[in-house]
Design an enzyme around this catalytic site. Structure first.
Site, PDB file in Angstrom:
ATOM      1  N   GLY A   1       0.668  -0.980   0.170  1.00 50.28           N
ATOM      2  CA  GLY A   1      -0.425  -0.041  -0.374  1.00 50.28           C
ATOM      3  C   GLY A   1       0.856   1.517  -0.060  1.00 50.28           C
ATOM      4  O   GLY A   1       1.913   1.457  -1.034  1.00 50.28           O
ATOM      5  N   VAL A   2       0.622   2.057   0.978  1.00 54.78           N
ATOM      6  CA  VAL A   2       1.380   3.498   0.871  1.00 54.78           C
ATOM      7  C   VAL A   2       2.820   3.543   1.193  1.00 54.78           C
ATOM      8  O   VAL A   2       3.391   3.877   0.637  1.00 54.78           O
ATOM      9  CB  VAL A   2       0.536   4.168   2.199  1.00 54.78           C
ATOM     10  CG1 VAL A   2       1.437   5.531   2.089  1.00 54.78           C
ATOM     11  CG2 VAL A   2      -0.911   4.794   1.316  1.00 54.78           C
ATOM     12  N   ASP A   3       2.532   2.717   2.033  1.00 52.19           N
ATOM     13  CA  ASP A   3       4.245   2.176   2.894  1.00 52.19           C
ATOM     14  C   ASP A   3       5.058   1.817   1.605  1.00 52.19           C
ATOM     15  O   ASP A   3       6.265   1.818   1.782  1.00 52.19           O
ATOM     16  CB  ASP A   3       3.418   1.226   3.477  1.00 52.19           C
ATOM     17  CG  ASP A   3       5.342   1.050   4.840  1.00 52.19           C
ATOM     18  OD1 ASP A   3       5.683   2.396   4.864  1.00 52.19           O
ATOM     19  OD2 ASP A   3       4.891  -0.074   5.379  1.00 52.19           O
TER      20      ASP A   3
ATOM     21  N   SER B   1      -5.395   3.158   6.998  1.00 48.71           N
ATOM     22  CA  SER B   1      -5.882   2.071   8.504  1.00 48.71           C
ATOM     23  C   SER B   1      -7.104   1.141   7.455  1.00 48.71           C
ATOM     24  O   SER B   1      -7.788   1.117   7.310  1.00 48.71           O
ATOM     25  CB  SER B   1      -6.800   2.486   9.182  1.00 48.71           C
ATOM     26  OG  SER B   1      -5.511   2.577  10.779  1.00 48.71           O
ATOM     27  N   THR B   2      -7.230   2.728   6.212  1.00 50.16           N
ATOM     28  CA  THR B   2      -8.922   2.088   5.380  1.00 50.16           C
ATOM     29  C   THR B   2      -7.990   0.911   4.285  1.00 50.16           C
ATOM     30  O   THR B   2      -8.894   0.389   3.470  1.00 50.16           O
ATOM     31  CB  THR B   2      -9.037   3.329   4.691  1.00 50.16           C
ATOM     32  OG1 THR B   2      -8.079   3.446   3.985  1.00 50.16           O
ATOM     33  CG2 THR B   2      -9.245   4.143   5.729  1.00 50.16           C
ATOM     34  N   GLY B   3      -7.063   0.525   5.038  1.00 55.74           N
ATOM     35  CA  GLY B   3      -6.742  -0.545   3.575  1.00 55.74           C
ATOM     36  C   GLY B   3      -6.274  -2.070   4.298  1.00 55.74           C
ATOM     37  O   GLY B   3      -7.462  -2.274   4.500  1.00 55.74           O
TER      38      GLY B   3
ATOM     39  N   TYR C   1      -5.496  -2.443   6.750  1.00 53.32           N
ATOM     40  CA  TYR C   1      -5.737  -2.607   7.464  1.00 53.32           C
ATOM     41  C   TYR C   1      -7.855  -2.465   8.354  1.00 53.32           C
ATOM     42  O   TYR C   1      -7.590  -2.851   9.447  1.00 53.32           O
ATOM     43  CB  TYR C   1      -5.281  -1.742   9.523  1.00 53.32           C
ATOM     44  CG  TYR C   1      -4.223  -1.747   9.613  1.00 53.32           C
ATOM     45  CD1 TYR C   1      -3.295  -2.656   8.624  1.00 53.32           C
ATOM     46  CD2 TYR C   1      -3.782  -0.267  10.036  1.00 53.32           C
ATOM     47  CE1 TYR C   1      -2.200  -3.189   9.689  1.00 53.32           C
ATOM     48  CE2 TYR C   1      -1.689  -1.253  10.698  1.00 53.32           C
ATOM     49  CZ  TYR C   1      -1.390  -2.472  10.241  1.00 53.32           C
ATOM     50  OH  TYR C   1      -0.265  -2.765  10.607  1.00 53.32           O
TER      51      TYR C   1
HETATM   52  N1  AR6 Z   1      -1.562   6.853  -2.504  1.00 55.75           N
HETATM   53  C1  AR6 Z   1      -2.407   7.549  -1.761  1.00 55.75           C
HETATM   54  N2  AR6 Z   1      -3.712   6.532  -1.134  1.00 55.75           N
HETATM   55  C2  AR6 Z   1      -2.981   5.296  -1.172  1.00 55.75           C
HETATM   56  C3  AR6 Z   1      -1.935   4.704  -2.255  1.00 55.75           C
HETATM   57  C4  AR6 Z   1      -1.480   5.592  -2.784  1.00 55.75           C
HETATM   58  N3  AR6 Z   1       0.120   5.442  -3.192  1.00 55.75           N
HETATM   59  N4  AR6 Z   1      -1.882   3.786  -2.535  1.00 55.75           N
HETATM   60  C5  AR6 Z   1      -3.220   2.825  -0.939  1.00 55.75           C
HETATM   61  N5  AR6 Z   1      -3.673   4.017  -0.838  1.00 55.75           N
HETATM   62  P1  AR6 Z   1      -2.537   1.047   3.299  1.00 55.75           P
HETATM   63  P2  AR6 Z   1      -3.315   0.632   6.620  1.00 55.75           P
HETATM   64  C6  AR6 Z   1      -4.850   4.201  -0.037  1.00 55.75           C
HETATM   65  O1  AR6 Z   1      -3.055  -0.342   3.162  1.00 55.75           O
HETATM   66  O2  AR6 Z   1      -4.811  -0.032   6.230  1.00 55.75           O
HETATM   67  C7  AR6 Z   1       1.416  -1.437   4.740  1.00 55.75           C
HETATM   68  O3  AR6 Z   1       1.368  -3.073   4.662  1.00 55.75           O
HETATM   69  C8  AR6 Z   1      -5.557   3.031   0.128  1.00 55.75           C
HETATM   70  O4  AR6 Z   1      -6.479   2.571  -0.560  1.00 55.75           O
HETATM   71  O5  AR6 Z   1      -1.684   1.743   1.954  1.00 55.75           O
HETATM   72  O6  AR6 Z   1      -2.964   1.690   7.095  1.00 55.75           O
HETATM   73  C9  AR6 Z   1       1.752  -1.053   5.335  1.00 55.75           C
HETATM   74  O7  AR6 Z   1       3.458  -2.074   5.915  1.00 55.75           O
HETATM   75  C10 AR6 Z   1      -6.518   2.678   1.477  1.00 55.75           C
HETATM   76  O8  AR6 Z   1      -7.756   3.454   1.652  1.00 55.75           O
HETATM   77  O9  AR6 Z   1      -2.805   0.911   4.667  1.00 55.75           O
HETATM   78  C11 AR6 Z   1       0.810  -1.750   6.668  1.00 55.75           C
HETATM   79  O10 AR6 Z   1       1.781  -3.016   7.422  1.00 55.75           O
HETATM   80  C12 AR6 Z   1      -5.036   4.124   2.879  1.00 55.75           C
HETATM   81  O11 AR6 Z   1      -4.626   4.249   1.460  1.00 55.75           O
HETATM   82  C13 AR6 Z   1      -0.207  -1.799   6.359  1.00 55.75           C
HETATM   83  O12 AR6 Z   1      -0.404  -1.802   5.247  1.00 55.75           O
HETATM   84  C14 AR6 Z   1      -4.246   3.152   3.395  1.00 55.75           C
HETATM   85  O13 AR6 Z   1      -3.957   1.519   3.032  1.00 55.75           O
HETATM   86  C15 AR6 Z   1      -1.268  -0.655   7.042  1.00 55.75           C
HETATM   87  O14 AR6 Z   1      -2.440  -0.308   6.383  1.00 55.75           O
END
Ligand code: AR6
Length: 167
Positions: free
Chosen positions: A31-33, A119-121, A123
């Site tokens: 995801g974002v990370d 947290s909306t991906g 998590y």
């Molecule tokens: N830019 C903006 N938003 C994004 C992008 C982007 N490039 N990519 C995804 N999103 P998540 P979490 C949205 O999963 O839920 C990781 O593996 C996505 O659609 O990135 O906090 C970490 O290492 C969603 O709405 O973060 C942790 O293990 C939101 O960003 C875990 O995921 C968050 O999705 C954290 O999970």
């Protein structure tokens, strides 16, 4: 304070601070990370490893914030924060993520900050819950910052738009 709801990729957004939705290891993920580590470059992981050896030996606690440089990103800092996992953690910790990032950004003299919907991906926190919470936070606490709320999909952006239109 100015609030902007944007659809896009967080690494393309101009802001002094880019917030990363990290995990407690601070060592990257999907995801974002994943996108932030890929765009910032490998020195980011080196700095995160150093933080694990010094400040966060047992990992970054949920709701807290770790500050690093932004390396190949144009921003000044990356703030790493760990959101709660739905069904496992106390969801009120999501507020701590936002408030701790806003406070830290002001402390560092930043003028702007870009948040993903933490947290909306992976998590699994619903986007509507996130939008309502962020709106409440920004109603009660007005930071001296430009706040950019970045949603990856148009569907998520329209949920945020709707919530932010409500009084
Ligand atoms: N830019 C903006 N938003 C994004 C992008 C982007 N490039 N990519 C995804 N999103 P998540 P979490 C949205 O999963 O839920 C990781 O593996 C996505 O659609 O990135 O906090 C970490 O290492 C969603 O709405 O973060 C942790 O293990 C939101 O960003 C875990 O995921 C968050 O999705 C954290 O999970």
């Amino acid at each position: 304070m100015e609030i902007e709801v944007i659809q896009g990729n967080i690494v393309d957004v101009e802001a002094d601070v880019i917030v990363n939705a990290a995990n407690r290891t601070l060592l990257g993920g999907g995801g974002v990370d994943g996108v932030i580590h890929a765009a910032a470059g490998p020195k980011l992981l080196d700095e995160c490893l150093e933080l694990r050896k010094s400040k966060f030996v047992s990992g970054l606690p949920t709701g807290q914030v770790a500050v690093t440089k932004a390396y190949n990103l144009k921003s000044k800092h990356i703030f790493h924060t760990v959101g709660p996992v739905k069904g496992k953690d106390d969801l009120s910790l999501l507020k701590d993520c936002y408030v701790n990032c806003l406070r830290k950004a002001e402390e560092l003299g930043a003028e702007s900050i870009a948040f993903p919907a933490i947290s909306t991906g992976a998590y699994k926190v619903p986007v509507e819950y996130s939008a309502k919470l962020v709106r409440e936070i920004l109603k009660n606490y007005t930071p001296n910052l430009k706040v950019k709320l970045v949603l990856y999909s148009y569907a998520d952006k329209s949920i945020y738009d709707e919530v932010f239109r409500e009084k």
